[in-house]
Design an enzyme around this catalytic site. Sequence first.
Site, PDB file in Angstrom:
ATOM      1  N   SER A 107       0.902  -1.101  -0.034  1.00 30.49           N
ATOM      2  CA  SER A 107       0.028  -0.104   0.157  1.00 30.49           C
ATOM      3  C   SER A 107       1.076   1.318  -0.043  1.00 30.49           C
ATOM      4  O   SER A 107       0.394   2.337  -0.436  1.00 30.49           O
ATOM      5  CB  SER A 107      -0.868  -0.059   1.460  1.00 30.49           C
ATOM      6  OG  SER A 107      -0.290  -0.145   2.533  1.00 30.49           O
TER       7      SER A 107
ATOM      8  N   ASP B 110      -1.530   5.773  12.342  1.00 34.66           N
ATOM      9  CA  ASP B 110      -0.867   5.411  11.110  1.00 34.66           C
ATOM     10  C   ASP B 110       0.536   6.269  10.745  1.00 34.66           C
ATOM     11  O   ASP B 110       0.450   7.572  10.711  1.00 34.66           O
ATOM     12  CB  ASP B 110      -1.674   5.597   9.788  1.00 34.66           C
ATOM     13  CG  ASP B 110      -1.044   5.039   8.678  1.00 34.66           C
ATOM     14  OD1 ASP B 110       0.051   4.745   8.694  1.00 34.66           O
ATOM     15  OD2 ASP B 110      -1.604   4.980   7.548  1.00 34.66           O
TER      16      ASP B 110
ATOM     17  N   HIS C  20       2.161   4.948   6.320  1.00 31.97           N
ATOM     18  CA  HIS C  20       1.714   5.572   5.065  1.00 31.97           C
ATOM     19  C   HIS C  20       1.837   7.054   5.296  1.00 31.97           C
ATOM     20  O   HIS C  20       2.335   7.880   6.084  1.00 31.97           O
ATOM     21  CB  HIS C  20       0.223   5.306   4.859  1.00 31.97           C
ATOM     22  CG  HIS C  20       0.059   3.782   4.823  1.00 31.97           C
ATOM     23  ND1 HIS C  20      -0.368   2.955   5.761  1.00 31.97           N
ATOM     24  CD2 HIS C  20       0.071   2.928   3.629  1.00 31.97           C
ATOM     25  CE1 HIS C  20      -0.473   1.702   5.456  1.00 31.97           C
ATOM     26  NE2 HIS C  20      -0.365   1.835   4.201  1.00 31.97           N
TER      27      HIS C  20
END
Length: 471
Positions: free
Chosen positions: A182, A427, A430
């Site tokens: 991702s 997170d 990312h």
Amino acid sequence: MCSNVVHKFVAPNCVLVHHTMNSKPPTSELQTAGSKIASLQNTPRIVLLLTFSLVLLTIIPLYLFPLLATSLASTSSDLSSPPSASSSSSRSSAIRLVGKRYPSSRCDIFRGEWVPNPSAPYYTNESCWAIHNHQNCMKFGRPDNEFMKWKWKPNDCDLPVFNPGQFLELVRGKSLAFVGDSVGRNQMQSLICFLLRVTYSVDASPTKDDRFKRYHFPTHNFTIASFWSPFLVRSEEANANGPTRTGLFNLYLDEPDTNWTTQLSGFDYVIISAGHWFLRPSMFYESRNFVGCHYCLDPNVTDLTMHYSYRRAFRLAFRVLNDLAEAGNFRGLVFLRTFAPSHFENGEWNKGGNCVRQRPFRSNETRLDGYSLEMYMTQLEEYAEATRAGRAQFRLLDTTDATLLRPDGHPSRYGHRAEENVTLYNDCVHWCLPGPIDTWNDFLLQMLKNEGGRGAAAGRRSWGLRKSTIK
């Protein structure tokens, strides 16, 4: 006359000089002694000049490559076991690869600092449909916006910001594939957002599976595709929870993931990357035999660590690419996008760790270490071996140094609505869009310009070079 530095770098010469100056000359040479005295008197000056030159040659590469300097300064205590003779040779090859230098008239775009850029961002979360919610930090209430207003400044030149029109002209009639997890898809979304400033795209995906997407830009006959392969090799989920509730996976380290290896024949460019999924608990298989695991917490199983699987996954991926090129089934240009460090502080990812900084680091405020350093060096070593094979065309998209300096660019808790009843950890892996990851595409555009915009038909140019440069 020999200082400690002289003894370190040119000790044999120093011994020879002193022996020559203190020994009695042979009788046959007495007639010419007078003419040699002047030469001997100049010898210490020559030694000092030689010493100074060697010191400069030692220091300059470390100055030019600060990330390498921190890598070499780290000890082997981070490794799970002492390196074998073959791995030591591979590491030496990678270090030599890192140390390759261009003439001083060129600039390494991957070494520099972040500087303020009030003109940024160049797109917004409202102007780009491609941003997934988990990276849409402004949509979900991030209170600061300074993380969007920085620009990467290489040490010895300026890196132009991404020019979508120029990029589209370079890739007219071509295709680009992102292979990995991702974070790789995160870069693809950034690229799409840039291109949507000047053109439009059509969803040309052959499946409804969001992990395998394909977008076509009709105005330039250009296609972008993503192939989900977080481990690069064949894998399967053995337990949805696993020891850390992130799943337990079976990795077949000598079997390619055909989800991407069978799809590359028509692509001009491939960006391959992988990283954080290897931290998940995994069981390792080779030749269909169980050989060990990473963090499976079984006392009867050898924990080979994530570095074991990471090395073998990249080794196999590069071997497949070389084999495809040798067989004539793939003629594209392969970019290895290097490891992107996470920035959890005050706890691990599942123990309250977060990333709340609001400014980049300076290059002298942090360094690459621990597992991030090991992942990065593993990539360099396997890249060096792959380029030595000399069949596929490889380039190094070295994003690690610039990414390391951006603890402020992650979504943290702003990847969903504050009131949303979901179990999500902060997170710090990312990247917000717009955000620091946009610079990865600045790098990509500059590298394509260095290639002359040519893809599969480009021929084999400047093989194995680590750096991309600006003349």
